[in-house]
Design an enzyme around this catalytic site. Sequence first.
Site, PDB file in Angstrom:
ATOM      1  N   HIS A 190     -16.559   5.981  15.633  1.00  0.00           N
ATOM      2  CA  HIS A 190     -16.307   4.614  16.094  1.00  0.00           C
ATOM      3  C   HIS A 190     -15.931   4.580  17.564  1.00  0.00           C
ATOM      4  O   HIS A 190     -16.385   3.738  18.326  1.00  0.00           O
ATOM      5  CB  HIS A 190     -15.142   4.002  15.300  1.00  0.00           C
ATOM      6  CG  HIS A 190     -15.560   3.138  14.164  1.00  0.00           C
ATOM      7  ND1 HIS A 190     -16.356   2.032  14.324  1.00  0.00           N
ATOM      8  CD2 HIS A 190     -15.277   3.206  12.847  1.00  0.00           C
ATOM      9  CE1 HIS A 190     -16.549   1.469  13.146  1.00  0.00           C
ATOM     10  NE2 HIS A 190     -15.906   2.165  12.234  1.00  0.00           N
ATOM     11  N   GLU A 220      -4.734   2.890   8.370  1.00  0.00           N
ATOM     12  CA  GLU A 220      -5.682   1.795   8.145  1.00  0.00           C
ATOM     13  C   GLU A 220      -6.499   2.066   6.874  1.00  0.00           C
ATOM     14  O   GLU A 220      -6.599   1.227   5.989  1.00  0.00           O
ATOM     15  CB  GLU A 220      -6.598   1.679   9.365  1.00  0.00           C
ATOM     16  CG  GLU A 220      -7.675   0.621   9.253  1.00  0.00           C
ATOM     17  CD  GLU A 220      -8.651   0.674  10.401  1.00  0.00           C
ATOM     18  OE1 GLU A 220      -9.395  -0.304  10.568  1.00  0.00           O
ATOM     19  OE2 GLU A 220      -8.701   1.700  11.122  1.00  0.00           O
ATOM     20  N   HIS A 221      -7.109   3.232   6.811  1.00  0.00           N
ATOM     21  CA  HIS A 221      -7.881   3.662   5.638  1.00  0.00           C
ATOM     22  C   HIS A 221      -7.207   4.888   5.030  1.00  0.00           C
ATOM     23  O   HIS A 221      -6.941   5.855   5.737  1.00  0.00           O
ATOM     24  CB  HIS A 221      -9.316   4.042   6.018  1.00  0.00           C
ATOM     25  CG  HIS A 221     -10.058   2.999   6.794  1.00  0.00           C
ATOM     26  ND1 HIS A 221     -10.141   3.018   8.175  1.00  0.00           N
ATOM     27  CD2 HIS A 221     -10.747   1.906   6.371  1.00  0.00           C
ATOM     28  CE1 HIS A 221     -10.862   1.989   8.571  1.00  0.00           C
ATOM     29  NE2 HIS A 221     -11.234   1.295   7.513  1.00  0.00           N
ATOM     30  N   GLN A 250     -15.039   7.730  10.770  1.00  0.00           N
ATOM     31  CA  GLN A 250     -14.159   6.982  11.669  1.00  0.00           C
ATOM     32  C   GLN A 250     -14.198   7.541  13.083  1.00  0.00           C
ATOM     33  O   GLN A 250     -14.129   6.783  14.055  1.00  0.00           O
ATOM     34  CB  GLN A 250     -12.728   7.009  11.141  1.00  0.00           C
ATOM     35  CG  GLN A 250     -12.554   6.272   9.838  1.00  0.00           C
ATOM     36  CD  GLN A 250     -13.121   4.863   9.905  1.00  0.00           C
ATOM     37  OE1 GLN A 250     -12.583   3.995  10.570  1.00  0.00           O
ATOM     38  NE2 GLN A 250     -14.233   4.635   9.221  1.00  0.00           N
ATOM     39  N   HIS A 300      22.783 -35.852   9.924  1.00  0.00           N
ATOM     40  CA  HIS A 300      22.166 -35.381   8.685  1.00  0.00           C
ATOM     41  C   HIS A 300      22.913 -35.948   7.475  1.00  0.00           C
ATOM     42  O   HIS A 300      22.302 -36.399   6.502  1.00  0.00           O
ATOM     43  CB  HIS A 300      22.203 -33.844   8.625  1.00  0.00           C
ATOM     44  CG  HIS A 300      21.161 -33.173   9.465  1.00  0.00           C
ATOM     45  ND1 HIS A 300      21.121 -33.279  10.823  1.00  0.00           N
ATOM     46  CD2 HIS A 300      20.114 -32.366   9.110  1.00  0.00           C
ATOM     47  CE1 HIS A 300      20.100 -32.581  11.284  1.00  0.00           C
ATOM     48  NE2 HIS A 300      19.467 -32.004  10.263  1.00  0.00           N
TER      49      HIS A 300
END
Length: 426
Positions: free
Chosen positions: A257, A323-324, A254, A416
């Site tokens: 990235h 996230e992971h 990661q 209504h």
Amino acid sequence: MKTLLYQKEMDLDTILRRNENEQDDIRNAVLEIIKGVKNDGNAALLYYTQALDHCKLTRLRVSETEIDEAFTLVPDELLTIMREAAENIRAFHEKQLETTWTYSPKPGVILGQHITPIERVGLYVPGGKATYPSTVLMDAIPALVAGVQSLVMVTPPDRNGQINPNILAAAKIAGVHEIYKIGGAQAIAALAYGTETIQPVNKIVGPGNIYVATAKKEVFGKVAIDMIAGPSEVLIIADETANPVYAAADLLSQAEHDEMAMPILVTTSAALGAQVVEEVYRQIEQDLSRKEIAKKSVDEYGFIFIVNDLNEAFELSNQIAPEHLELLIDNPMAALEKVKNAGAIFMGPYSPEPLGDYFAGPNHTLPTSGTAKFSSPLGVYDYLKKSSILSYDEPALAAISQKIAAFARSEGLDGHAKAVERRFEK
């Protein structure tokens, strides 16, 4: 990497804050781009592509000839791998399909839900620091499984006006219907508002840089969006049985990235933590082509938390909502019930995060920055709409008409009430 002894009173929001400076300047720039595209259409797209991507285009749409030519440039081995990955992704996401359903709670009454796909979806695919054909497969295939009739992909060109062949090949394998050579906030604006060439979509999905994320925020409401994806993150829970070489490699998967990616180790073993730190820096130097990016990520946003036991480890992980989430512990399946917040959960030493990024089948477009506390991975359900079904016959409505009328009048809504009562007036 920073090593910390975890304490329950820690201010995690401050510790884990990632500074994204000049937010106001970015938003103002994005709003100017959106305004330009709304007013000037294709001319604005061509202008911004030349100004920002340094590419002078004469045509926005990628032709079938370009797609076919790109296909010939991709190695056969990679095409085979992408096709197999596509089948895995398709098989997994077919399990998520929903169908229209009805039931009858009493005679004369039918209730239910009508399920229909979103008609036209825009897919953003990044093309900056790296190209991601895996994102094409992950975001396009669930849409097509859902039944989306028009799937439109946008991705920035290189300086020669070309799209990376791997991206075009993945788009063809997935079955994308239209592809345009535009990126950045201008691509999001074009998808939302349309131009002379690009018809507007109903929803925009896909990751991008902060300009893309900001543009998605700004057009939300005009169109739907999937999520606001931040920099990537992985959190590994490890006990003394974990292999430090594996843990370091997974953290770096990661870190490479993005400079703002966040690799986190939570461990019950201080000795393991020290081994992982040493191994991380060794692998950066020996294994990574993107070592400058990975090192900045590790130095600025890498953390090791030392905890007393696994209960504390899961408590911390659930607060962060990564996230992971990797479980490098003895018998991870038995601990699964302790996980409350995570985008994707990788169980055991032979389920590394890249397994999910590329091949297994579950989606790799995941909630980031703690949003796993309330959101889910991208899936077929993101491309479906639900309409309620209500069907009462005359006796069924008559039996409850006065209850509806009384409820409506309690809110001061005589119209209504009368809409029901008129049906039973002599």
